[in-house]
Design a protein around this motif. Sequence first.
Motif, PDB file in Angstrom:
ATOM      1  N   GLY A   1       0.755  -1.244   0.000  1.00 35.11           N
ATOM      2  CA  GLY A   1       0.000   0.000   0.000  1.00 35.11           C
ATOM      3  C   GLY A   1       0.789   1.300   0.000  1.00 35.11           C
ATOM      4  O   GLY A   1       0.875   1.985  -1.011  1.00 35.11           O
ATOM      5  N   PRO A   2       1.395   1.688   1.132  1.00 36.82           N
ATOM      6  CA  PRO A   2       2.064   2.989   1.185  1.00 36.82           C
ATOM      7  C   PRO A   2       3.277   3.078   0.247  1.00 36.82           C
ATOM      8  O   PRO A   2       3.559   4.125  -0.311  1.00 36.82           O
ATOM      9  N   GLU A   3       3.977   1.983   0.064  1.00 38.22           N
ATOM     10  CA  GLU A   3       5.161   1.997  -0.803  1.00 38.22           C
ATOM     11  C   GLU A   3       4.765   2.243  -2.255  1.00 38.22           C
ATOM     12  O   GLU A   3       5.449   2.961  -2.983  1.00 38.22           O
ATOM     13  N   VAL A   4       3.648   1.666  -2.678  1.00 39.27           N
ATOM     14  CA  VAL A   4       3.160   1.873  -4.044  1.00 39.27           C
ATOM     15  C   VAL A   4       2.727   3.328  -4.219  1.00 39.27           C
ATOM     16  O   VAL A   4       3.018   3.951  -5.244  1.00 39.27           O
ATOM     17  N   ALA A   5       2.037   3.853  -3.223  1.00 36.40           N
ATOM     18  CA  ALA A   5       1.584   5.246  -3.299  1.00 36.40           C
ATOM     19  C   ALA A   5       2.770   6.199  -3.380  1.00 36.40           C
ATOM     20  O   ALA A   5       2.750   7.170  -4.146  1.00 36.40           O
ATOM     21  N   ILE A   6       3.815   5.927  -2.624  1.00 37.16           N
ATOM     22  CA  ILE A   6       5.011   6.774  -2.666  1.00 37.16           C
ATOM     23  C   ILE A   6       5.672   6.687  -4.036  1.00 37.16           C
ATOM     24  O   ILE A   6       6.085   7.701  -4.607  1.00 37.16           O
ATOM     25  N   ALA A   7       5.764   5.491  -4.582  1.00 41.01           N
ATOM     26  CA  ALA A   7       6.380   5.318  -5.899  1.00 41.01           C
ATOM     27  C   ALA A   7       5.575   6.033  -6.986  1.00 41.01           C
ATOM     28  O   ALA A   7       6.145   6.686  -7.864  1.00 41.01           O
ATOM     29  N   ILE A   8       4.264   5.924  -6.917  1.00 41.92           N
ATOM     30  CA  ILE A   8       3.418   6.591  -7.912  1.00 41.92           C
ATOM     31  C   ILE A   8       3.544   8.110  -7.781  1.00 41.92           C
ATOM     32  O   ILE A   8       3.662   8.825  -8.778  1.00 41.92           O
ATOM     33  N   ASN A   9       3.527   8.619  -6.557  1.00 41.51           N
ATOM     34  CA  ASN A   9       3.682  10.055  -6.341  1.00 41.51           C
ATOM     35  C   ASN A   9       5.041  10.553  -6.827  1.00 41.51           C
ATOM     36  O   ASN A   9       5.148  11.657  -7.348  1.00 41.51           O
ATOM     37  N   ALA A  10       6.070   9.748  -6.652  1.00 42.22           N
ATOM     38  CA  ALA A  10       7.400  10.140  -7.099  1.00 42.22           C
ATOM     39  C   ALA A  10       7.472  10.248  -8.615  1.00 42.22           C
ATOM     40  O   ALA A  10       8.290  10.984  -9.147  1.00 42.22           O
ATOM     41  N   ILE A  11       6.628   9.538  -9.311  1.00 45.61           N
ATOM     42  CA  ILE A  11       6.619   9.590 -10.771  1.00 45.61           C
ATOM     43  C   ILE A  11       5.645  10.651 -11.283  1.00 45.61           C
ATOM     44  O   ILE A  11       5.958  11.404 -12.193  1.00 45.61           O
ATOM     45  N   VAL A  12       4.468  10.741 -10.694  1.00 55.21           N
ATOM     46  CA  VAL A  12       3.410  11.603 -11.219  1.00 55.21           C
ATOM     47  C   VAL A  12       3.658  13.083 -10.922  1.00 55.21           C
ATOM     48  O   VAL A  12       3.508  13.925 -11.809  1.00 55.21           O
ATOM     49  N   TRP A  13       4.024  13.433  -9.714  1.00 56.77           N
ATOM     50  CA  TRP A  13       4.127  14.842  -9.331  1.00 56.77           C
ATOM     51  C   TRP A  13       5.176  15.625 -10.108  1.00 56.77           C
ATOM     52  O   TRP A  13       4.934  16.791 -10.439  1.00 56.77           O
TER      53      TRP A  13
END
Length: 122
Positions: free
Chosen positions: A3-15
């Motif tokens: 959960g949180p690790e995926v969200a961090i990875a996605i945020n690191a790419i999208v933002w």
Amino acid sequence: MHGPEVAIAINAIVWPFIAAIVFFYMYFSHRTKIRLALIESGRDASIFRRNAVDKLRSLKHGIVALMAGIGLLFGGFFDAIGMDDDVAYFAGVLLFVGAGLVMFYFYVSRMADVHEQESDIL
């Protein structure tokens, strides 16, 4: 990954992409507003054009960077054939950057001569 690790990875790419899009939108919309205001006030937007000096400065910096890279490559070659590594890299960079600056000087001198001849003809 959970959960949180995926969200961090996605945020690191999208933002970063979102930030880049917002930056470019703001930059170009602001630039357009400035140019339209200049036109409305009766002035020319030619102040935004780059002149020949900026182009020559860019050319000089490009030549220096290119020749520094070639100097580092030759410094590695000098190091491989047995020269002391500190001296090899330093000498390679200085030799090639110096040669690049001399080439740039002759290029600028030649271009000045060509422009002088053109103005004599006109």
